[in-house]
Structures are given as C-alpha cells and as structure tokens.
Design an enzyme around this catalytic site. Structure first.
Site, short mmCIF file in Angstrom:
data_model
loop_
_atom_site.label_atom_id
_atom_site.label_comp_id
_atom_site.label_asym_id
_atom_site.label_seq_id
_atom_site.Cartn_x
_atom_site.Cartn_y
_atom_site.Cartn_z
N ASN A 46 -98.80 -85.10 -32.00
CA ASN A 46 -99.60 -86.34 -31.21
C ASN A 46 -100.39 -85.53 -30.58
OD1 ASN A 46 -98.02 -89.04 -32.06
ND2 ASN A 46 -96.93 -89.72 -30.73
N HIS B 119 -102.60 -90.09 -31.63
CA HIS B 119 -101.17 -91.02 -32.10
C HIS B 119 -101.20 -91.96 -33.60
CE1 HIS B 119 -98.75 -90.73 -28.79
NE2 HIS B 119 -100.37 -90.79 -28.02
N ASP C 5 -98.72 -91.21 -36.04
CA ASP C 5 -98.24 -93.17 -36.97
C ASP C 5 -97.79 -92.57 -38.16
OD1 ASP C 5 -97.33 -94.72 -34.83
OD2 ASP C 5 -99.54 -95.00 -34.59
N GLU D 92 -90.30 -91.98 -32.50
CA GLU D 92 -89.90 -91.00 -33.92
C GLU D 92 -88.69 -90.68 -34.50
OE1 GLU D 92 -89.05 -87.68 -30.70
OE2 GLU D 92 -90.37 -89.95 -30.82
#
Length: 179
Positions: free
Chosen positions: A66, A71, A75, A101
């Site tokens: 991340n 981010h 994702d 996660e």
C-alpha cells in the site's frame, strides 16, 4: 393505476431490501462473503457436526504494498487474491474476506492433512502467479480443525489466528497448523 403504482413500489422496496441484505453479507471490494457470514456458517456446520478446517491467511507485508504502490493497487491485489482463492478451492469450500488483507477459507469435510495440502496450493499459487504489481507477493496461513481442536467458532478462529502468527514468526510465506 393505484394498484399498479403500489405493486411497483412494493417490488422496488423488496429489491432495495434484498440489495441491503446482500450488501450486509458480501464484501463490496472482493465479492466474497464477509465475516458476518463466516460466523453464521461456522455455527451452522458445527450444529450439523460437519467436519471442517478453518484456514486464515494474511498477505505478507501488505502495508509496504500500500505504501509503495498506493491503496488502489493494494485493492487490486486483494481482488486478485480473492479470484485466486475462488479458482483454487474445491466447490464445497467457502471463501471469505475476514478484514483488511485477511482472508478465510472454510474447508469442508477434510482432515487437517488435506486442508494443509490445499493451504500450500493456495500459498504457492499466490507466490508464483503473475500479479498486478509484477513483484512476488506471499501469504502466511494458519489452520485449525473442527471438531478435533475446538468446539466453538470463536475458539476455532483464535487457534487458526495463533497458527497464522506462528507462520509469521517463523519467517512468513508458509502454512502452520495449530498445535
């Protein structure tokens, strides 16, 4: 006209209610079932005395992914793992996004040795398959078995989580069975 309008309103309300119920049980990012569904299904299988193994996994060093790639890319990695899980597990096994996660698979009707083999198949597939960032990503996995190791959902989750942290303590990128 009033009857038609009322019928339309009722159908729209039912559809809206069904959508809300679905959203409450499905993770919107990955499309997997969520934690609420996990607890419900575990209770059901335990009530039915169904043997199963709980496999919990965590993407190793996900914060670095991340922080390095953003981010949105994080994702995409989560979506990638969800798809890989659904394509790797058997048809009776059920995948969940547990949070962040972390993912869970309920492996139905198997002894720990078979569940361990599946966990390793998942781990190796995630490590070796091409992913959206083009760099190796790994998983740590923990397993616990019902009914041999726990008799309650929260206890089984706790044991699998302890096994997961043992996998991380041993250097990550491995599966550990609760002992």
């Amino acid at each position: 006209m009033l009857a038609t309008a009322l019928d339309t309103f009722i159908k729209q309300t039912e559809q809206y209610t069904n959508n809300l119920a679905r959203e409450a049980l499905i993770d919107p990012l990955t499309g997997l079932l969520n934690r609420r569904n996990l607890e419900k299904l575990m209770k059901q299988w335990m009530f039915e005395s169904e043997e199963f193994t709980l496999l919990i996994m965590d993407i190793d060093r996900f914060k670095i992914i991340n922080d390095t790639y953003g981010h949105n890319t994080g994702d995409i990695i989560l979506i990638h793992l969800a798809a890989l899980l659904q394509n790797t597990v058997r048809k009776d096994d059920i995948c969940f996004r547990f949070g962040g996660e972390e993912f869970v698979v309920l492996i139905k009707g198997t002894p720990l040795s078979e569940a361990y083999a599946l966990s390793e198949k998942i781990r190796i597939a995630f490590e070796t398959n091409e992913n959206p960032i083009g760099k190796t990503c790994t998983l740590s996995l923990g397993l616990a078995h019902y009914p041999s190791q726990a008799e309650e959902p929260t206890e089984l989750l706790k044991l699998a989580d302890q096994a997961l942290y043992e996998a991380k303590r041993r250097g990550r990128n491995q599966s550990c069975v609760f002992e």
